[in-house]
Motif scaffolding. Structure first.
Motif, short mmCIF file in Angstrom:
data_model
loop_
_atom_site.label_atom_id
_atom_site.label_comp_id
_atom_site.label_asym_id
_atom_site.label_seq_id
_atom_site.Cartn_x
_atom_site.Cartn_y
_atom_site.Cartn_z
N LEU A 198 1.09 -1.01 0.08
CA LEU A 198 0.15 0.14 -0.10
C LEU A 198 1.01 1.32 0.12
O LEU A 198 1.31 1.64 0.73
N PRO A 199 1.30 1.76 -1.26
CA PRO A 199 2.06 2.79 -1.37
C PRO A 199 1.76 4.31 -1.43
O PRO A 199 0.73 4.47 -2.26
N PHE A 200 1.88 5.18 -0.34
CA PHE A 200 1.60 6.52 -0.29
C PHE A 200 2.82 7.36 -0.91
O PHE A 200 3.98 7.35 -0.53
N THR A 201 2.11 8.48 -1.69
CA THR A 201 3.34 9.37 -2.04
C THR A 201 3.60 10.33 -0.95
O THR A 201 2.64 10.30 0.15
N VAL A 261 -2.16 7.49 -3.06
CA VAL A 261 -2.06 5.96 -3.11
C VAL A 261 -1.46 5.55 -4.56
O VAL A 261 -2.37 5.99 -5.72
N VAL A 262 -0.33 4.88 -4.80
CA VAL A 262 -0.01 4.50 -6.16
C VAL A 262 -0.72 3.38 -6.40
O VAL A 262 -0.52 2.29 -5.55
N TYR A 270 8.15 3.35 -8.76
CA TYR A 270 8.19 4.34 -7.64
C TYR A 270 9.10 3.38 -6.59
O TYR A 270 9.39 2.26 -6.51
N THR A 271 10.03 4.55 -5.98
CA THR A 271 10.65 3.84 -5.02
C THR A 271 10.47 4.39 -3.53
O THR A 271 9.71 5.53 -3.38
N THR A 272 10.87 3.74 -2.44
CA THR A 272 10.51 4.39 -1.33
C THR A 272 11.88 4.05 -0.14
O THR A 272 12.52 2.76 -0.54
N ARG A 323 5.77 4.44 2.56
CA ARG A 323 5.75 6.15 2.82
C ARG A 323 6.57 6.76 1.80
O ARG A 323 7.76 6.31 1.43
N ASP A 324 6.16 7.91 1.45
CA ASP A 324 6.96 9.04 0.67
C ASP A 324 7.52 8.34 -0.71
O ASP A 324 8.63 8.48 -1.05
N CYS A 325 6.86 7.53 -1.21
CA CYS A 325 6.96 6.91 -2.70
C CYS A 325 6.88 8.11 -3.67
O CYS A 325 6.40 8.90 -3.95
N GLU A 326 8.23 7.87 -4.53
CA GLU A 326 8.54 8.72 -5.55
C GLU A 326 8.74 7.97 -6.79
O GLU A 326 9.33 7.06 -6.87
N PRO A 327 8.36 8.68 -8.01
CA PRO A 327 8.79 8.08 -9.24
C PRO A 327 10.07 8.16 -9.38
O PRO A 327 10.80 9.14 -9.35
#
Length: 184
Positions: free
Chosen positions: A54-57, A62-63, A105-107, A133-137
């Motif tokens: 469950l990935p949050f930017t 949510v991604v 995306y990475t985290t 958390r804090d996922c970024e492309p």
């Protein structure tokens, strides 16, 4: 007094074999003895454990992925997920890898949410859920040969509403979102 260990309910496996193998899962066939002495066959789907993310930017989106699912002949919206491979010993690292492979995306931050057996009457599948958390492309997807995936972002509220309205039908996603909503 009853036996709280469950030993009185246990089945004895007399014999087992792989009845069918294919990429992704096997079908196991076992000859078992039930507690009353009856002997019978039991077949089940066997697959490696999976991670579901469950990935949050950073801004709380949510991604999600949209992926063709051949078994139901439609595109499903869901959370990134993937199998735990033989060399995987760190489930958090596996969750980070699967997130990047499926979404780009990475985290640096994942935490375990829960572990479930989604269909333990017919399968030995285990899903390990993680929140990222804090996922970024960060780049390109690295999809398996048989994956067709589009990446989007949405809100947790929209996912919850999609589950309620029947638009989000992926069981892994429903479990992860609703568990997070209820307990995180």
């Amino acid at each position: 007094m009853t036996d709280d260990s469950g030993a009185d309910l246990a089945w004895e496996t007399l014999y087992g074999e792989t009845a069918y193998m294919c990429p992704g899962f096997d079908i196991q066939r076992e000859q078992v003895r039930l507690p009353d002495g009856t002997e019978t066959d039991f077949d089940y789907l066997s697959e490696s454990a999976s991670v579901v993310v469950l990935p949050f930017t950073a801004d709380g989106e949510v991604v999600v992925i949209e992926e063709w699912r051949q078994a139901v002949k439609r595109v499903n919206r869901g959370l990134p997920a993937g199998g735990v491979e033989g060399e995987d010993v760190d489930l958090e690292a596996t969750a980070v890898r699967e997130l990047e492979e499926e979404t780009g995306y990475t985290t640096d931050s994942v935490e375990h949410l829960t572990t479930v057996e989604p269909a333990n009457g017919i399968s030995d599948a285990v899903f390990h859920y993680f929140v990222a958390r804090d996922c970024e492309p960060a780049g390109e997807q690295s999809l398996d040969f048989n994956e067709s995936i589009r990446v989007e972002t949405t809100t947790l509220d929209a996912l919850r509403e999609g589950i309620r309205d029947g638009d989000v039908r992926d069981g892994r996603t429903a479990m992860g979102v609703l568990y997070y909503d209820a307990f995180a």
